[in-house]
Design an enzyme around this catalytic site. Structure first.
Site, PDB file in Angstrom:
ATOM      1  N   HIS A   1       0.853  -1.201   0.000  1.00 28.81           N
ATOM      2  CA  HIS A   1       0.000   0.000   0.000  1.00 28.81           C
ATOM      3  C   HIS A   1       0.876   1.232   0.000  1.00 28.81           C
ATOM      4  O   HIS A   1       1.794   1.349   0.806  1.00 28.81           O
ATOM      5  CB  HIS A   1      -0.901   0.025   1.244  1.00 28.81           C
ATOM      6  CG  HIS A   1      -2.095  -0.854   1.124  1.00 28.81           C
ATOM      7  ND1 HIS A   1      -3.310  -0.546   1.687  1.00 28.81           N
ATOM      8  CD2 HIS A   1      -2.266  -2.036   0.491  1.00 28.81           C
ATOM      9  CE1 HIS A   1      -4.179  -1.508   1.418  1.00 28.81           C
ATOM     10  NE2 HIS A   1      -3.567  -2.420   0.707  1.00 28.81           N
TER      11      HIS A   1
ATOM     12  N   TYR B   1      -8.796   5.582   7.940  1.00 25.81           N
ATOM     13  CA  TYR B   1      -8.897   5.891   9.373  1.00 25.81           C
ATOM     14  C   TYR B   1      -9.808   7.107   9.484  1.00 25.81           C
ATOM     15  O   TYR B   1      -9.489   8.154   8.919  1.00 25.81           O
ATOM     16  CB  TYR B   1      -7.541   6.283   9.955  1.00 25.81           C
ATOM     17  CG  TYR B   1      -6.513   5.171  10.075  1.00 25.81           C
ATOM     18  CD1 TYR B   1      -6.330   4.486  11.259  1.00 25.81           C
ATOM     19  CD2 TYR B   1      -5.681   4.850   9.003  1.00 25.81           C
ATOM     20  CE1 TYR B   1      -5.368   3.495  11.395  1.00 25.81           C
ATOM     21  CE2 TYR B   1      -4.713   3.853   9.128  1.00 25.81           C
ATOM     22  CZ  TYR B   1      -4.559   3.185  10.333  1.00 25.81           C
ATOM     23  OH  TYR B   1      -3.608   2.211  10.456  1.00 25.81           O
TER      24      TYR B   1
ATOM     25  N   PRO C   1      -3.641   0.468  18.829  1.00 26.77           N
ATOM     26  CA  PRO C   1      -3.408  -0.026  17.461  1.00 26.77           C
ATOM     27  C   PRO C   1      -3.540   1.028  16.363  1.00 26.77           C
ATOM     28  O   PRO C   1      -3.329   0.723  15.189  1.00 26.77           O
ATOM     29  CB  PRO C   1      -4.460  -1.130  17.299  1.00 26.77           C
ATOM     30  CG  PRO C   1      -5.484  -0.873  18.341  1.00 26.77           C
ATOM     31  CD  PRO C   1      -4.837  -0.133  19.447  1.00 26.77           C
TER      32      PRO C   1
ATOM     33  N   LYS D   1       1.494  -0.098  14.930  1.00 33.84           N
ATOM     34  CA  LYS D   1       2.906  -0.172  15.309  1.00 33.84           C
ATOM     35  C   LYS D   1       3.269  -1.348  16.225  1.00 33.84           C
ATOM     36  O   LYS D   1       4.446  -1.614  16.450  1.00 33.84           O
ATOM     37  CB  LYS D   1       3.321   1.133  16.016  1.00 33.84           C
ATOM     38  CG  LYS D   1       3.427   2.302  15.073  1.00 33.84           C
ATOM     39  CD  LYS D   1       4.694   2.233  14.247  1.00 33.84           C
ATOM     40  CE  LYS D   1       4.639   3.059  12.983  1.00 33.84           C
ATOM     41  NZ  LYS D   1       4.384   2.321  11.754  1.00 33.84           N
TER      42      LYS D   1
ATOM     43  N   TYR E   1       4.449   6.315   9.590  1.00 31.65           N
ATOM     44  CA  TYR E   1       3.535   5.199   9.313  1.00 31.65           C
ATOM     45  C   TYR E   1       4.272   4.053   8.617  1.00 31.65           C
ATOM     46  O   TYR E   1       4.069   2.885   8.965  1.00 31.65           O
ATOM     47  CB  TYR E   1       2.340   5.669   8.462  1.00 31.65           C
ATOM     48  CG  TYR E   1       1.211   4.665   8.453  1.00 31.65           C
ATOM     49  CD1 TYR E   1       0.210   4.695   9.427  1.00 31.65           C
ATOM     50  CD2 TYR E   1       1.152   3.655   7.489  1.00 31.65           C
ATOM     51  CE1 TYR E   1      -0.810   3.753   9.443  1.00 31.65           C
ATOM     52  CE2 TYR E   1       0.143   2.704   7.499  1.00 31.65           C
ATOM     53  CZ  TYR E   1      -0.837   2.765   8.476  1.00 31.65           C
ATOM     54  OH  TYR E   1      -1.849   1.821   8.499  1.00 31.65           O
TER      55      TYR E   1
HETATM   56  P1  RFL Z   1       1.942 -11.796  21.602  1.00 29.15           P
HETATM   57  O1  RFL Z   1       1.400 -11.856  20.213  1.00 29.15           O
HETATM   58  O2  RFL Z   1       1.030 -11.424  22.697  1.00 29.15           O
HETATM   59  O3  RFL Z   1       2.581 -13.227  21.905  1.00 29.15           O
HETATM   60  C1  RFL Z   1       3.028 -13.586  23.194  1.00 29.15           C
HETATM   61  C2  RFL Z   1       2.906 -15.093  23.325  1.00 29.15           C
HETATM   62  O4  RFL Z   1       3.373 -15.462  24.622  1.00 29.15           O
HETATM   63  C3  RFL Z   1       2.484 -16.433  25.163  1.00 29.15           C
HETATM   64  N1  RFL Z   1       2.607 -16.394  26.640  1.00 29.15           N
HETATM   65  C4  RFL Z   1       3.324 -17.295  27.337  1.00 29.15           C
HETATM   66  N2  RFL Z   1       4.020 -18.366  26.960  1.00 29.15           N
HETATM   67  C5  RFL Z   1       4.635 -19.094  27.936  1.00 29.15           C
HETATM   68  N3  RFL Z   1       4.555 -18.771  29.248  1.00 29.15           N
HETATM   69  C6  RFL Z   1       3.853 -17.712  29.671  1.00 29.15           C
HETATM   70  N4  RFL Z   1       3.790 -17.415  30.975  1.00 29.15           N
HETATM   71  C7  RFL Z   1       3.201 -16.913  28.698  1.00 29.15           C
HETATM   72  N5  RFL Z   1       2.440 -15.799  28.765  1.00 29.15           N
HETATM   73  C8  RFL Z   1       2.094 -15.505  27.505  1.00 29.15           C
HETATM   74  C9  RFL Z   1       1.115 -16.019  24.649  1.00 29.15           C
HETATM   75  O5  RFL Z   1       0.193 -17.093  24.661  1.00 29.15           O
HETATM   76  C10 RFL Z   1       1.461 -15.558  23.233  1.00 29.15           C
HETATM   77  O6  RFL Z   1       1.356 -16.605  22.283  1.00 29.15           O
HETATM   78  O7  RFL Z   1       3.208 -10.827  21.704  1.00 29.15           O
HETATM   79  P2  RFL Z   1       4.373 -10.524  20.626  1.00 29.15           P
HETATM   80  O8  RFL Z   1       4.903 -11.817  20.055  1.00 29.15           O
HETATM   81  O9  RFL Z   1       5.287  -9.569  21.267  1.00 29.15           O
HETATM   82  O10 RFL Z   1       3.627  -9.835  19.390  1.00 29.15           O
HETATM   83  C11 RFL Z   1       3.031  -8.565  19.553  1.00 29.15           C
HETATM   84  C12 RFL Z   1       1.848  -8.404  18.596  1.00 29.15           C
HETATM   85  O11 RFL Z   1       0.992  -9.541  18.740  1.00 29.15           O
HETATM   86  C13 RFL Z   1       1.057  -7.111  18.860  1.00 29.15           C
HETATM   87  O12 RFL Z   1       1.934  -6.043  19.119  1.00 29.15           O
HETATM   88  C14 RFL Z   1       0.170  -6.718  17.646  1.00 29.15           C
HETATM   89  O13 RFL Z   1      -0.817  -7.688  17.426  1.00 29.15           O
HETATM   90  C15 RFL Z   1      -0.475  -5.354  17.871  1.00 29.15           C
HETATM   91  N6  RFL Z   1      -1.385  -4.977  16.778  1.00 29.15           N
HETATM   92  C16 RFL Z   1      -0.902  -4.456  15.594  1.00 29.15           C
HETATM   93  N7  RFL Z   1       0.427  -4.328  15.391  1.00 29.15           N
HETATM   94  C17 RFL Z   1       0.911  -3.882  14.186  1.00 29.15           C
HETATM   95  O14 RFL Z   1       2.146  -3.752  14.054  1.00 29.15           O
HETATM   96  N8  RFL Z   1       0.083  -3.552  13.132  1.00 29.15           N
HETATM   97  C18 RFL Z   1      -1.274  -3.654  13.250  1.00 29.15           C
HETATM   98  O15 RFL Z   1      -1.967  -3.426  12.261  1.00 29.15           O
HETATM   99  C19 RFL Z   1      -1.819  -4.085  14.526  1.00 29.15           C
HETATM  100  N9  RFL Z   1      -3.135  -4.214  14.700  1.00 29.15           N
HETATM  101  C20 RFL Z   1      -2.771  -5.096  16.952  1.00 29.15           C
HETATM  102  C21 RFL Z   1      -3.629  -4.695  15.877  1.00 29.15           C
HETATM  103  C22 RFL Z   1      -3.314  -5.609  18.140  1.00 29.15           C
HETATM  104  C23 RFL Z   1      -4.680  -5.701  18.278  1.00 29.15           C
HETATM  105  N10 RFL Z   1      -5.163  -6.254  19.490  1.00 29.15           N
HETATM  106  C24 RFL Z   1      -6.057  -7.342  19.553  1.00 29.15           C
HETATM  107  C25 RFL Z   1      -4.549  -5.869  20.737  1.00 29.15           C
HETATM  108  C26 RFL Z   1      -4.999  -4.781  16.020  1.00 29.15           C
HETATM  109  C27 RFL Z   1      -5.533  -5.250  17.221  1.00 29.15           C
HETATM  110  C28 RFL Z   1      -7.029  -5.280  17.350  1.00 29.15           C
HETATM  111  C1  PHB Z   2      -5.852  -4.375  10.814  1.00 30.87           C
HETATM  112  O1  PHB Z   2      -5.958  -4.571   9.597  1.00 30.87           O
HETATM  113  O2  PHB Z   2      -6.210  -5.215  11.664  1.00 30.87           O
HETATM  114  C2  PHB Z   2      -5.301  -3.073  11.295  1.00 30.87           C
HETATM  115  C3  PHB Z   2      -4.805  -2.171  10.369  1.00 30.87           C
HETATM  116  C4  PHB Z   2      -4.294  -0.952  10.799  1.00 30.87           C
HETATM  117  C5  PHB Z   2      -4.291  -0.660  12.142  1.00 30.87           C
HETATM  118  C6  PHB Z   2      -4.779  -1.567  13.078  1.00 30.87           C
HETATM  119  C7  PHB Z   2      -5.290  -2.791  12.649  1.00 30.87           C
HETATM  120  O3  PHB Z   2      -3.815   0.547  12.561  1.00 30.87           O
END
Ligand code: RFL
Ligand code: PHB
Length: 392
Positions: free
Chosen positions: A75, A203, A295, A299, A387
């Site tokens: 994109h 957004y 989110p 990032k 971004y």
């Molecule tokens: P995670 O993904 O939480 O993984 C951590 C893992 O550790 C396990 N765990 C354990 N394992 C062993 N012993 C324990 N005591 C443990 N405690 C926990 C968990 O089960 C899990 O499997 O962390 P990690 O790997 O640092 O990854 C981070 C990302 O998942 C997170 O930052 C992103 O998903 C955030 N996020 C977004 N980030 C982006 O860069 N671009 C996006 O577009 C974006 N959109 C989002 C998002 C997060 C969202 N939510 C649900 C918070 C959109 C949403 C809605």
């Molecule tokens: C997504 O596609 O889930 C998404 C995209 C951009 C964001 C957060 C989530 O800033």
């Protein structure tokens, strides 16, 4: 007691832990991943969708970028809406990198497939992980699986266990500094098997709240609306969700909105959080274990990836050249980038949401900021470079 040895023990089999494990594998550094959930559970989580170039490069380095290249969608801009006005911010006018829309679920799947192929050791459904001996040169993890006790002796521990993990709490409270801001709203997200409303992300801020229109592919859309922190998904029928989205997205786009049944629905609270330092003795925190962003700037995963980059290179320096300088500076290097991603995510969140405490003055400030982004090339450039991702 089941005992194993490795060089790096990785707590958490989410994207941070798996990416670190694969990168270490490419340079022959042995590692074991321990994950609290089952693999099916980890692969069932719908989260991030926007990948920076830096993360794509790390996937290439780890030899797991093939599907992201084939199926990811580059994109070159995003749309910002403000009630019924909208403006497009081009990335290529300011910086020579797009972002790639490719789901975190797919990144995680690719990493697990690669790990299985190289027979990387992974333990699922682990309970009661305890980190011991961090002040010695042979730390240990103990945990249980189905009641059976396990021990892993290692050189270093990577805490990649997300915000609710155990690693961060192992840093003594008198050393750990935590900075936090909790926002007075959440995001309700749905996935629907419908074509996206637009070919770029939208957004939108409106008097009815924030909305985000995103996608996974040409027939899978990801939409979010602002909701209350007290809401639960049962209160949000699909009809209520689509109605709220239509109230929040600029009218010019609505003729392209195709609604349909949701195939996933979840609520995420919004929080900014940073833990300092990100290293203590032989423990190194990566990703959500050390920091959380709302989110709004996409990032979270991308900042987790930059931590992995710094930690991987530091471990490589140690194992290949017996040089601990980068390990000693890990926290400082990672945090310098983390705080900039925090600032951008906080700023995007302030700009795009309806805050219960906002006065009419605050709303005019949001509008003035939007007008700057509509008209001023420096403001556009600032959004674009942040971004698509600051350099590592
Ligand atoms: P995670 O993904 O939480 O993984 C951590 C893992 O550790 C396990 N765990 C354990 N394992 C062993 N012993 C324990 N005591 C443990 N405690 C926990 C968990 O089960 C899990 O499997 O962390 P990690 O790997 O640092 O990854 C981070 C990302 O998942 C997170 O930052 C992103 O998903 C955030 N996020 C977004 N980030 C982006 O860069 N671009 C996006 O577009 C974006 N959109 C989002 C998002 C997060 C969202 N939510 C649900 C918070 C959109 C949403 C809605
Ligand atoms: C997504 O596609 O889930 C998404 C995209 C951009 C964001 C957060 C989530 O800033």
């Amino acid at each position: 007691m089941n005992s194993e040895q490795t060089q790096v023990a990785i707590i958490g089999g989410g994207p941070s832990g798996l990416l670190l494990g694969q990168l270490l594998h490419t340079v022959g550094i042995d590692n074991i991943v321990v994950e609290r959930q089952t693999k099916a559970h980890v692969l069932g989580r719908i989260r991030a969708g926007v990948l920076e170039r830096g993360l794509i490069s790390l996937l290439e380095q780890a030899a797991v970028a093939e599907r992201a290249h084939a199926e990811g969608d580059p994109h070159d801009g995003v749309v910002l809406g403000f009630n019924n006005q909208h403006t497009r911010i081009s990335f290529s006018d300011h910086i020579d990198k797009p972002v790639v829309v490719y789901g975190q679920t797919e990144v995680t799947r690719d990493l697990y497939e690669a790990r299985d192929k190289c027979q990387g050791r992974t333990h699922f459904s682990v309970e009661d992980v305890i980190i011991k001996g961090l002040d010695s040169d042979r730390p240990e993890l103990t945990f249980s699986i189905n009641g059976a006790e396990h021990l892993i002796a290692c050189d270093y521990v990577a805490g990649c266990d997300g915000f609710h993990g155990v690693s961060r709490h192992t840093i003594p409270a008198d050393i750990r500094q935590e900075y936090e801001k909790v926002y007075p709203f959440g995001w309700l997200g749905i996935l629907s098997e419908t074509p996206p409303i637009h070919d770029e992300l939208i957004y939108a801020n409106s008097d009815n709240g924030f909305a985000l229109c995103s996608m996974r592919n040409s027939n899978l859309s990801r939409y979010y609306v602002q909701c209350s922190t007290d809401d639960n998904t049962e209160q949000w029928s699909d009809d209520r969700f689509w109605h709220q989205l239509q109230q929040s997205v600029p009218q010019d786009f609505l003729c392209n909105l195709q609604t349909g049944p949701s195939i996933e629905k979840s609520i995420a609270p919004l929080r900014s959080f940073v833990c300092e330092p990100m290293q203590w003795q032989r423990l190194f925190l990566c990703g959500d274990a050390a920091h959380i962003v709302p989110p709004t700037g996409a990032k979270g995963l991308n900042t987790a990836a930059s931590d992995v980059h710094y930690l991987f290179n530091a471990l490589k320096d140690f194992y290949q050249s017996n040089n601990t300088t980068s390990l000693d500076h890990y926290s400082q290097h990672a945090l310098a980038r983390v705080w900039k991603a925090e600032r951008f995510s906080w700023w995007m969140t302030q700009l795009l949401h309806q805050f219960p405490e906002h006065t009419t003055f605050d709303k005019r400030m949001q509008h003035a900021e939007f007008e700057l982004l509509q008209t001023q090339v420096e403001a556009q450039a600032n959004l674009a470079v942040n971004y698509v991702g600051l350099p590592y």
